[in-house]
Design a protein around this motif. Sequence first.
Motif, PDB file in Angstrom:
ATOM      1  N   VAL A   1       0.860  -1.175   0.000  1.00  0.00           N
ATOM      2  CA  VAL A   1       0.000   0.000   0.000  1.00  0.00           C
ATOM      3  C   VAL A   1       0.901   1.231   0.000  1.00  0.00           C
ATOM      4  N   ASP A   2       0.632   2.166  -0.898  1.00  0.00           N
ATOM      5  CA  ASP A   2       1.380   3.424  -0.918  1.00  0.00           C
ATOM      6  C   ASP A   2       0.512   4.486  -0.243  1.00  0.00           C
ATOM      7  N   THR A   3       0.808   4.775   1.007  1.00  0.00           N
ATOM      8  CA  THR A   3      -0.019   5.707   1.772  1.00  0.00           C
ATOM      9  C   THR A   3       0.288   7.176   1.469  1.00  0.00           C
ATOM     10  N   THR A   4       1.345   7.435   0.729  1.00  0.00           N
ATOM     11  CA  THR A   4       1.754   8.827   0.485  1.00  0.00           C
ATOM     12  C   THR A   4       0.632   9.693  -0.105  1.00  0.00           C
ATOM     13  N   PRO A   5      -0.087   9.219  -1.144  1.00  0.00           N
ATOM     14  CA  PRO A   5      -1.132  10.073  -1.723  1.00  0.00           C
ATOM     15  C   PRO A   5      -2.260  10.416  -0.757  1.00  0.00           C
ATOM     16  N   ARG A   6      -2.438   9.604   0.299  1.00  0.00           N
ATOM     17  CA  ARG A   6      -3.510   9.916   1.258  1.00  0.00           C
ATOM     18  C   ARG A   6      -3.192  11.185   2.038  1.00  0.00           C
ATOM     19  N   GLY A   7      -1.932  11.596   2.033  1.00  0.00           N
ATOM     20  CA  GLY A   7      -1.538  12.824   2.694  1.00  0.00           C
ATOM     21  C   GLY A   7      -1.594  14.050   1.800  1.00  0.00           C
ATOM     22  N   ASN A   8      -2.038  13.874   0.546  1.00  0.00           N
ATOM     23  CA  ASN A   8      -2.159  15.011  -0.376  1.00  0.00           C
ATOM     24  C   ASN A   8      -3.220  15.995   0.095  1.00  0.00           C
ATOM     25  N   GLU A   9      -3.176  17.185  -0.460  1.00  0.00           N
ATOM     26  CA  GLU A   9      -4.282  18.121  -0.277  1.00  0.00           C
ATOM     27  C   GLU A   9      -5.465  17.627  -1.113  1.00  0.00           C
ATOM     28  N   ARG A  10      -6.649  17.602  -0.550  1.00  0.00           N
ATOM     29  CA  ARG A  10      -7.861  17.072  -1.187  1.00  0.00           C
ATOM     30  C   ARG A  10      -7.624  15.641  -1.702  1.00  0.00           C
ATOM     31  N   PRO A  11      -7.221  14.731  -0.840  1.00  0.00           N
ATOM     32  CA  PRO A  11      -6.923  13.370  -1.289  1.00  0.00           C
ATOM     33  C   PRO A  11      -8.184  12.537  -1.452  1.00  0.00           C
ATOM     34  N   SER A  12      -8.028  11.411  -2.123  1.00  0.00           N
ATOM     35  CA  SER A  12      -9.037  10.362  -2.017  1.00  0.00           C
ATOM     36  C   SER A  12      -8.964   9.808  -0.602  1.00  0.00           C
ATOM     37  N   ASP A  13     -10.065   9.222  -0.146  1.00  0.00           N
ATOM     38  CA  ASP A  13     -10.009   8.588   1.172  1.00  0.00           C
ATOM     39  C   ASP A  13      -9.355   7.216   1.120  1.00  0.00           C
ATOM     40  N   HIS A  14      -9.016   6.755  -0.084  1.00  0.00           N
ATOM     41  CA  HIS A  14      -8.301   5.488  -0.278  1.00  0.00           C
ATOM     42  C   HIS A  14      -6.867   5.748  -0.716  1.00  0.00           C
ATOM     43  N   ALA A  15      -5.997   4.795  -0.456  1.00  0.00           N
ATOM     44  CA  ALA A  15      -4.619   4.825  -0.948  1.00  0.00           C
ATOM     45  C   ALA A  15      -4.447   3.765  -2.034  1.00  0.00           C
ATOM     46  N   PRO A  16      -3.530   3.978  -2.967  1.00  0.00           N
ATOM     47  CA  PRO A  16      -3.281   2.963  -3.981  1.00  0.00           C
ATOM     48  C   PRO A  16      -2.585   1.727  -3.408  1.00  0.00           C
ATOM     49  N   LEU A  17      -2.902   0.607  -4.015  1.00  0.00           N
ATOM     50  CA  LEU A  17      -2.313  -0.689  -3.659  1.00  0.00           C
ATOM     51  C   LEU A  17      -1.734  -1.279  -4.934  1.00  0.00           C
ATOM     52  N   PHE A  18      -0.540  -1.853  -4.849  1.00  0.00           N
ATOM     53  CA  PHE A  18       0.023  -2.459  -6.056  1.00  0.00           C
ATOM     54  C   PHE A  18       0.598  -3.841  -5.757  1.00  0.00           C
ATOM     55  N   VAL A  19       0.559  -4.672  -6.779  1.00  0.00           N
ATOM     56  CA  VAL A  19       1.121  -6.015  -6.699  1.00  0.00           C
ATOM     57  C   VAL A  19       2.160  -6.156  -7.801  1.00  0.00           C
ATOM     58  N   ASP A  20       3.314  -6.702  -7.470  1.00  0.00           N
ATOM     59  CA  ASP A  20       4.396  -6.930  -8.432  1.00  0.00           C
ATOM     60  C   ASP A  20       4.506  -8.406  -8.753  1.00  0.00           C
ATOM     61  N   LEU A  21       4.425  -8.723 -10.040  1.00  0.00           N
ATOM     62  CA  LEU A  21       4.565 -10.092 -10.508  1.00  0.00           C
ATOM     63  C   LEU A  21       5.808 -10.198 -11.366  1.00  0.00           C
ATOM     64  N   SER A  22       6.564 -11.264 -11.215  1.00  0.00           N
ATOM     65  CA  SER A  22       7.710 -11.498 -12.094  1.00  0.00           C
ATOM     66  C   SER A  22       7.203 -11.759 -13.499  1.00  0.00           C
ATOM     67  N   SER A  23       8.086 -11.580 -14.462  1.00  0.00           N
ATOM     68  CA  SER A  23       7.658 -11.690 -15.865  1.00  0.00           C
ATOM     69  C   SER A  23       7.299 -13.109 -16.262  1.00  0.00           C
ATOM     70  N   SER A  24       7.844 -14.084 -15.549  1.00  0.00           N
ATOM     71  CA  SER A  24       7.519 -15.473 -15.862  1.00  0.00           C
ATOM     72  C   SER A  24       7.620 -16.303 -14.593  1.00  0.00           C
ATOM     73  N   ASN A  25       7.081 -17.475 -14.630  1.00  0.00           N
ATOM     74  CA  ASN A  25       7.101 -18.358 -13.478  1.00  0.00           C
ATOM     75  C   ASN A  25       8.534 -18.762 -13.139  1.00  0.00           C
ATOM     76  N   PRO A  26       9.045 -18.359 -11.971  1.00  0.00           N
ATOM     77  CA  PRO A  26      10.440 -18.662 -11.635  1.00  0.00           C
ATOM     78  C   PRO A  26      10.698 -20.146 -11.447  1.00  0.00           C
ATOM     79  N   ASN A  27       9.670 -20.947 -11.270  1.00  0.00           N
ATOM     80  CA  ASN A  27       9.841 -22.376 -11.069  1.00  0.00           C
ATOM     81  C   ASN A  27       9.752 -23.182 -12.369  1.00  0.00           C
ATOM     82  N   SER A  28       9.457 -22.464 -13.466  1.00  0.00           N
ATOM     83  CA  SER A  28       9.294 -23.188 -14.733  1.00  0.00           C
ATOM     84  C   SER A  28      10.628 -23.403 -15.410  1.00  0.00           C
TER      85      SER A  28
END
Length: 260
Positions: free
Chosen positions: A233-260
């Motif tokens: 969760v990136d909480t930084t934007p929630r501290g903006n002036e006139r922010p959304s009441d939600h913060a962005p959430l991101f998920v990072d996936l590797s480009s391919s299956n590391p077990n393949s």
Amino acid sequence: MRIATWNVNSIKVRMEQVGDWLNKASPDVLCLQELKCESSQFPESYFKELGYHALIAGQKTYNGVAILSRHEAQDVVIGMPKFEDHQQRLIAATINDVRIISAYCPNGEAVTSDKYQYKLNWYRALTEYLKALLSGNDQLVILGDFNIAPQDKDVYDPEAYKEEVLCTDAERQAFQQLLSLGLVDAFRQRYPDDPGFTWWHYRMNAFKRKMGLRIDHALISNALLPRLQDCQVDTTPRGNERPSDHAPLFVDLSSSNPNS
């Protein structure tokens, strides 16, 4: 591949905040919720200049979802085909062979309201929809504002929210039904004990007082689990002036299956 979600609580008000965050976080895909504008009024050209194509299912005043992507999208579907609904809450597309869904799940308002029953019915339809999708595509991510805090650890004051909307047993069971289809809560997978709050009320100085709830989620299919690198969760934007009441959430996936 970085896939993010953000309930922006009006894209017109927070267009530049979203643009700033895109430049800093550089996601491949950003799912947006609560656009509060019709599709024709969405600032598509602004995001195109930033390198993002927009898939939009807008709605005046309320609701509305979108997917911003650096990459070509295929097989775009708006809504749930077997669930008749005038509210724009779901948009899906395949990007880099991953089926990505931006979801703005109903709030429910109050346990005694018709909107709460609508919410439970909507979740039953979502479960059937995802079940069908997963039977034909095991590379799936659904992100957005689920309007459910799955466990007490996802709430700053569990006693205050006990059996209140967002935290009722019925809602939490609906969330668990989604996981039982073969989906994984990416943030909890990475951070079992971190509160990970994504929403804070505008009142009571809630953000600074850490009075939040974790109601925005990224659920990934079991097949994508070996590719999961991080979810934050990136909480930084929630501290903006006139922010959304939600913060962005991101998920990072590797480009391919590391077990393949």
